[in-house]
Design a protein around this motif. Structure first.
Motif, PDB file in Angstrom:
ATOM      1  N   GLY A 113      52.357  64.256  41.566  1.00 25.87           N
ATOM      2  CA  GLY A 113      52.379  64.558  43.901  1.00 25.87           C
ATOM      3  C   GLY A 113      52.822  65.344  43.957  1.00 25.87           C
ATOM      4  N   SER A 114      53.045  66.229  44.994  1.00 21.56           N
ATOM      5  CA  SER A 114      53.686  66.843  45.933  1.00 21.56           C
ATOM      6  C   SER A 114      53.051  67.416  46.908  1.00 21.56           C
ATOM      7  CB  SER A 114      53.620  68.687  45.046  1.00 21.56           C
ATOM      8  OG  SER A 114      54.216  68.936  46.531  1.00 21.56           O
ATOM      9  N   THR A 115      53.201  66.449  48.243  1.00 23.54           N
ATOM     10  CA  THR A 115      52.387  66.687  49.473  1.00 23.54           C
ATOM     11  C   THR A 115      53.297  67.766  49.976  1.00 23.54           C
ATOM     12  OG1 THR A 115      53.523  64.181  49.652  1.00 23.54           O
ATOM     13  CG2 THR A 115      51.199  65.292  51.068  1.00 23.54           C
ATOM     14  N   ARG A 116      54.498  68.491  49.988  1.00 24.18           N
ATOM     15  CA  ARG A 116      54.514  69.237  50.833  1.00 24.18           C
ATOM     16  C   ARG A 116      54.249  71.052  50.475  1.00 24.18           C
ATOM     17  NH1 ARG A 116      60.262  69.792  53.070  1.00 24.18           N
ATOM     18  NH2 ARG A 116      60.620  71.306  51.471  1.00 24.18           N
ATOM     19  N   THR A 117      53.458  71.091  49.405  1.00 22.42           N
ATOM     20  CA  THR A 117      53.075  71.876  48.658  1.00 22.42           C
ATOM     21  C   THR A 117      51.486  72.030  48.989  1.00 22.42           C
ATOM     22  OG1 THR A 117      54.903  72.400  47.023  1.00 22.42           O
ATOM     23  CG2 THR A 117      53.158  73.596  46.529  1.00 22.42           C
ATOM     24  N   ARG A 118      51.518  70.724  48.512  1.00 23.70           N
ATOM     25  CA  ARG A 118      49.404  70.569  48.466  1.00 23.70           C
ATOM     26  C   ARG A 118      49.013  70.700  50.393  1.00 23.70           C
ATOM     27  NH1 ARG A 118      46.388  66.991  51.788  1.00 23.70           N
ATOM     28  NH2 ARG A 118      47.990  65.473  50.932  1.00 23.70           N
ATOM     29  N   THR A 119      49.614  69.949  50.680  1.00 20.85           N
ATOM     30  CA  THR A 119      49.689  70.366  52.370  1.00 20.85           C
ATOM     31  C   THR A 119      49.874  72.339  53.127  1.00 20.85           C
ATOM     32  OG1 THR A 119      50.530  68.549  53.260  1.00 20.85           O
ATOM     33  CG2 THR A 119      50.623  69.789  55.439  1.00 20.85           C
ATOM     34  N   ALA A 147      58.845  81.413  44.482  1.00 20.76           N
ATOM     35  CA  ALA A 147      59.314  82.750  44.647  1.00 20.76           C
ATOM     36  C   ALA A 147      59.029  83.389  45.437  1.00 20.76           C
ATOM     37  CB  ALA A 147      59.756  82.988  43.082  1.00 20.76           C
ATOM     38  N   LEU A 148      57.277  83.579  45.785  1.00 18.44           N
ATOM     39  CA  LEU A 148      57.509  85.124  46.428  1.00 18.44           C
ATOM     40  C   LEU A 148      57.509  84.263  47.892  1.00 18.44           C
ATOM     41  CD1 LEU A 148      53.296  85.348  44.639  1.00 18.44           C
ATOM     42  CD2 LEU A 148      55.725  87.266  45.230  1.00 18.44           C
ATOM     43  N   LEU A 149      57.372  83.332  48.280  1.00 21.32           N
ATOM     44  CA  LEU A 149      58.009  83.012  50.248  1.00 21.32           C
ATOM     45  C   LEU A 149      59.714  82.989  49.837  1.00 21.32           C
ATOM     46  CD1 LEU A 149      59.686  79.972  49.945  1.00 21.32           C
ATOM     47  CD2 LEU A 149      57.340  79.236  49.639  1.00 21.32           C
ATOM     48  N   ASP A 150      60.394  82.670  48.835  1.00 20.16           N
ATOM     49  CA  ASP A 150      61.923  83.367  48.998  1.00 20.16           C
ATOM     50  C   ASP A 150      61.853  84.641  49.259  1.00 20.16           C
ATOM     51  OD1 ASP A 150      62.324  80.659  48.321  1.00 20.16           O
ATOM     52  OD2 ASP A 150      62.088  80.416  46.707  1.00 20.16           O
ATOM     53  N   LEU A 151      61.144  85.495  48.375  1.00 13.98           N
ATOM     54  CA  LEU A 151      61.130  86.894  48.143  1.00 13.98           C
ATOM     55  C   LEU A 151      60.744  87.396  49.375  1.00 13.98           C
ATOM     56  CD1 LEU A 151      59.615  87.944  44.940  1.00 13.98           C
ATOM     57  CD2 LEU A 151      62.256  88.011  45.771  1.00 13.98           C
ATOM     58  N   ILE A 184      62.757  62.776  58.488  1.00 18.80           N
ATOM     59  CA  ILE A 184      64.099  64.010  58.952  1.00 18.80           C
ATOM     60  C   ILE A 184      63.461  65.255  58.353  1.00 18.80           C
ATOM     61  CG2 ILE A 184      66.036  64.951  59.686  1.00 18.80           C
ATOM     62  CD1 ILE A 184      66.744  62.561  59.895  1.00 18.80           C
ATOM     63  N   ASP A 185      63.727  65.075  56.679  1.00 18.51           N
ATOM     64  CA  ASP A 185      63.687  65.951  56.185  1.00 18.51           C
ATOM     65  C   ASP A 185      61.733  66.646  56.214  1.00 18.51           C
ATOM     66  OD1 ASP A 185      63.882  68.741  54.317  1.00 18.51           O
ATOM     67  OD2 ASP A 185      62.553  67.306  53.083  1.00 18.51           O
ATOM     68  N   THR A 186      61.465  65.557  55.805  1.00 15.23           N
ATOM     69  CA  THR A 186      59.590  65.500  55.766  1.00 15.23           C
ATOM     70  C   THR A 186      59.012  66.084  57.181  1.00 15.23           C
ATOM     71  OG1 THR A 186      59.448  64.328  54.654  1.00 15.23           O
ATOM     72  CG2 THR A 186      57.532  64.191  55.482  1.00 15.23           C
ATOM     73  N   ALA A 187      59.474  65.075  58.585  1.00 19.01           N
ATOM     74  CA  ALA A 187      59.213  65.762  59.815  1.00 19.01           C
ATOM     75  C   ALA A 187      59.552  67.640  59.564  1.00 19.01           C
ATOM     76  CB  ALA A 187      59.584  64.846  60.585  1.00 19.01           C
ATOM     77  N   ARG A 188      60.993  67.565  59.516  1.00 14.50           N
ATOM     78  CA  ARG A 188      60.580  69.266  59.773  1.00 14.50           C
ATOM     79  C   ARG A 188      60.178  70.444  59.048  1.00 14.50           C
ATOM     80  NH1 ARG A 188      67.099  68.954  60.201  1.00 14.50           N
ATOM     81  NH2 ARG A 188      68.035  68.936  62.375  1.00 14.50           N
ATOM     82  N   SER A 189      59.859  70.084  58.093  1.00 11.45           N
ATOM     83  CA  SER A 189      58.683  70.875  56.935  1.00 11.45           C
ATOM     84  C   SER A 189      57.452  70.584  57.289  1.00 11.45           C
ATOM     85  CB  SER A 189      58.854  70.384  55.474  1.00 11.45           C
ATOM     86  OG  SER A 189      60.266  70.175  54.955  1.00 11.45           O
ATOM     87  N   ILE A 190      56.974  69.412  57.738  1.00 12.31           N
ATOM     88  CA  ILE A 190      55.608  70.182  58.522  1.00 12.31           C
ATOM     89  C   ILE A 190      55.865  70.363  59.939  1.00 12.31           C
ATOM     90  CG2 ILE A 190      53.553  68.323  59.566  1.00 12.31           C
ATOM     91  CD1 ILE A 190      54.235  68.023  56.281  1.00 12.31           C
ATOM     92  N   GLY A 191      56.915  70.234  60.550  1.00  9.04           N
ATOM     93  CA  GLY A 191      56.844  71.020  61.900  1.00  9.04           C
ATOM     94  C   GLY A 191      56.754  72.538  61.599  1.00  9.04           C
ATOM     95  N   ILE A 193      65.939  77.321  55.995  1.00  6.40           N
ATOM     96  CA  ILE A 193      65.449  76.697  55.160  1.00  6.40           C
ATOM     97  C   ILE A 193      63.659  75.938  55.256  1.00  6.40           C
ATOM     98  CG2 ILE A 193      65.247  74.277  54.181  1.00  6.40           C
ATOM     99  CD1 ILE A 193      68.529  74.347  53.629  1.00  6.40           C
ATOM    100  N   LEU A 194      64.427  75.935  56.759  1.00  6.69           N
ATOM    101  CA  LEU A 194      62.808  75.672  57.581  1.00  6.69           C
ATOM    102  C   LEU A 194      61.577  76.883  57.266  1.00  6.69           C
ATOM    103  CD1 LEU A 194      63.833  73.566  60.563  1.00  6.69           C
ATOM    104  CD2 LEU A 194      62.862  72.902  58.108  1.00  6.69           C
ATOM    105  N   GLU A 195      62.556  78.331  57.705  1.00  3.27           N
ATOM    106  CA  GLU A 195      62.036  79.378  57.689  1.00  3.27           C
ATOM    107  C   GLU A 195      61.033  79.645  56.017  1.00  3.27           C
ATOM    108  OE1 GLU A 195      65.389  80.457  59.360  1.00  3.27           O
ATOM    109  OE2 GLU A 195      64.209  82.930  59.708  1.00  3.27           O
ATOM    110  N   GLN A 196      61.881  79.540  55.454  1.00  2.64           N
ATOM    111  CA  GLN A 196      60.618  79.622  53.666  1.00  2.64           C
ATOM    112  C   GLN A 196      59.815  78.532  53.334  1.00  2.64           C
ATOM    113  OE1 GLN A 196      65.128  77.646  52.108  1.00  2.64           O
ATOM    114  NE2 GLN A 196      63.983  78.971  50.044  1.00  2.64           N
ATOM    115  N   VAL A 197      59.840  77.276  54.430  1.00  2.00           N
ATOM    116  CA  VAL A 197      58.420  76.367  54.841  1.00  2.00           C
ATOM    117  C   VAL A 197      57.239  77.131  55.484  1.00  2.00           C
ATOM    118  CG1 VAL A 197      57.372  74.287  55.731  1.00  2.00           C
ATOM    119  CG2 VAL A 197      59.433  74.151  54.707  1.00  2.00           C
TER     120      VAL A 197
END
Lengths: 308, 308, 308
Positions: free
Chosen positions: C55-61, C140-144, B91-98, C284-288
């Protein structure tokens, strides 16, 4: 002028003229690296698949950067070898990839002959990125390019290749390449690492690295696959390094301004002392930079020029 | 005409008209493959994320090539399932990707229903690239395209699907697809591999492959997941192959010019004899080629046309 | 205005003006996300290598999408750390990658200081994507950026950061960032998770989360690395969550409209209750989403503007 074959499977099959064509093309493409926009549209719409059955992020990355600088699309396909019947998987995988109609398949496999088998099964151009202990032609071509840039010629150069000759596809491809271009090639390593009939390839074999290096213009140290078989072929790393590591004392036997090469990654102070690896005669990083240019040339000559 | 849904989750939800639209679009896009520059700018600036929770380099590669031939940007996101709470990670991964706002998410997961859950959580179009034993719609569409090209019609065709029907999302999607298009579908496999109510999907079930294959126009052999569960469902591979492998003798029962299909990778002489797999009636490699065209059509219809 | 350094190694070294420049650039680039064609040609011909030793697929993506939206070429290089001598491999790998002349290297490594070491060895711009417990500047910059969008200012804001402060590069980078921008930063966590001299960074430390949260405008919950060290630093997850999980009751102590942040992935009901994570104050999703914009700004300012 063009390459005769649709594929680049090894240096053994190339003529001297083909090698010269690749090196000259690489030198022209090299210039792109110094531009602000390091990209030309030459291979736009072409697809290059990197089909690696053996991990090698460095070589794969080099091919991928080369393809992208020519505007080709790249796909990485890392095939594991975990299934029951490896050879069937290979045939099946190769045919499937071929059926997706890529223009070039860059293949690495731990079995010698895999790229050749693949080349007969697909219409795509196949580039051998290393097959077992057989050949690694793009490595030899980047080595040739580096020597050409440094020495301006091949004719009459003395080239010493040192290390695990028997297991090294880099050594084989370079023996073919340098002898074709008119250089004198000497190989050196422990007796257990020298294949029996190696001199039939046109080089001279030594077990004493000092003899091989005397008056050399180029010294190429090979990587010892420590994880693989070092224990079987010599008593210890320390023993190997004591006899075959390139030290300043051994380097003194070579010509002044001898060029020091290594395909990387280095085992510092095993194959080569840090002092020399980082010293003024080392061209190790230039080899990496030239690797991108040579791979651009290969992709261009196979996929860009042939379709005209 | 357009697809009704923003997503492609399965064949079950498609109308016959939508299937026809996808196949016709694929046939038009197929032509790009024969060009020297195999690329159109249709999806320039669109982002396609391949979100694979299950390894499948072939399907991922097919989608990636399809996206690149339409000039979309592609991102591969291989999620491992190593964390404590798998469903939360999903769920978390999917939302983040979205939240990174891709235009299309291509998802494969070993749990049925994952693409549908994902589709409710993101604005992106979701394409099911295989979910558990549920559906694998792009595979069925490429199978339909291949049969359309070979037979020119679906109406009245007899299609035999043979193997582990219960575990096969390929079988399910194809049953939906071929019956919607007017073909007669028969499935065959060992009793342990036939789900109890399979005939409710509109097909006829057989335990004897010979009966299923009589007069068939199309024979589709499924892959046996030997590593997974073969031991549980039949005594041995030899036993399975003796009863269900497609041999020339069984093929003789089908119509002349019957089309032989397999989603790959093949277990040679387990599901299908090598002679037939490599023979004149096999369209296995054409399936792979059509896979790229069908996936181009799917991506185009979801991401290229809907945003107009 | 430009960034002073060729690299982005941490927030500690940035001036307030540089942070403002990055945030303003991100806000301008953010607009691209709402276009139909989410792509600008700004970094065409530039190469961005993602060099991830962790490993960090989210940050890499996120970095990969950012680079592609600017039309840069991206190469993923996931380095394993399986070789004998890790530090040598790192130096060797870094130099080799540098010799392929990419414009930007985005690096993640579990050892603090790796990006800085790398930046001295290559001409490319180096972006720290997380180094050990040191810094994670793009986070930190995306949080700011997210706080700037929500609150319109930093001056005078009370920011509470809660969790494993000692192990968190996200906490360190945010402490630097928010204090530089004029906010008041409080950190809270179990005594075992508070580094001894943390207040020297300009924040105030609490072991009671309630005290830290009183009148807060921003609450940032950190991820607990449950797999790593939770057992060493507190008796149980249940214990941690009872004391430090952000619940509605604790949230009541903060300002109305307090912004709730988390770098993800969330451990639901460990660091933050699901009710709050999915509630109206969670960003949280706006951060992404902002992560992509901020990384576009970083890449643009390092690779796009400096080469003019």
């Amino acid at each position: 002028m063009r390459l005769v074959s649709k594929d680049l499977l090894g240096i053994e099959k190339l003529t001297r003229e083909e090698i010269e064509l690749i090196l000259e093309t690489a030198q022209k493409l090299h210039e792109i690296h110094s531009r602000d926009i390091k990209k030309v549209p030459t291979l736009r719409g072409k697809t290059v698949v990197n089909l690696f059955f053996e991990g090698s992020t460095r070589t794969r990355t080099s091919f991928e950067i080369a393809a992208k600088r020519l505007s080709a699309d790249t796909i990485n396909f890392s095939a594991s070898s975990s299934s029951l019947s490896k050879s069937e998987t290979l045939i099946d995988t190769a045919r499937s990839i071929g059926a997706m109609l890529p223009d070039v398949i860059v293949v690495r496999h731990n079995q010698a002959g895999t790229p050749e088998m693949l080349s007969r099964m697909v219409k795509s151009s196949v580039v051998n990125a290393g097959d077992g202990a057989h050949e690694h032609p793009s490595q030899a071509l980047l080595d040739l390019l580096t020597v050409k840039e440094k020495k301006g010629r091949f004719e009459g150069l003395k080239v010493a290749i040192v290390g695990d000759i028997a297991a090294s596809r880099v050594a084989r491809s370079n023996i073919y390449g340098f002898t074709k271009m008119g250089a004198e090639v000497r190989v050196a390593g422990p007796p257990t690492m020298l294949p029996p009939h190696i001199e039939q390839l046109g080089c001279k074999a030594y077990t004493n690295v000092r003899e091989a290096v005397v008056d050399a213009d180029v010294i190429m140290m090979l990587r010892i696959q420590m994880e693989r078989h070092s224990k079987l072929l010599f008593p210890s790393i320390r023993e190997y390094s004591r006899l075959y590591c390139l030290t300043p004392e051994i380097l003194d036997l070579a010509k002044e301004n001898a060029v020091i090469m290594h395909p990387g990654p280095i085992n510092r102070d095993v194959e080569i002392s840090s002092e020399i690896a980082d010293g003024p005669y080392s061209v190790i990083l230039e080899q990496v930079t030239n690797g991108v240019a040579v791979r651009m040339a290969i992709l261009y000559l196979l996929a860009g020029q042939r379709s005209n």
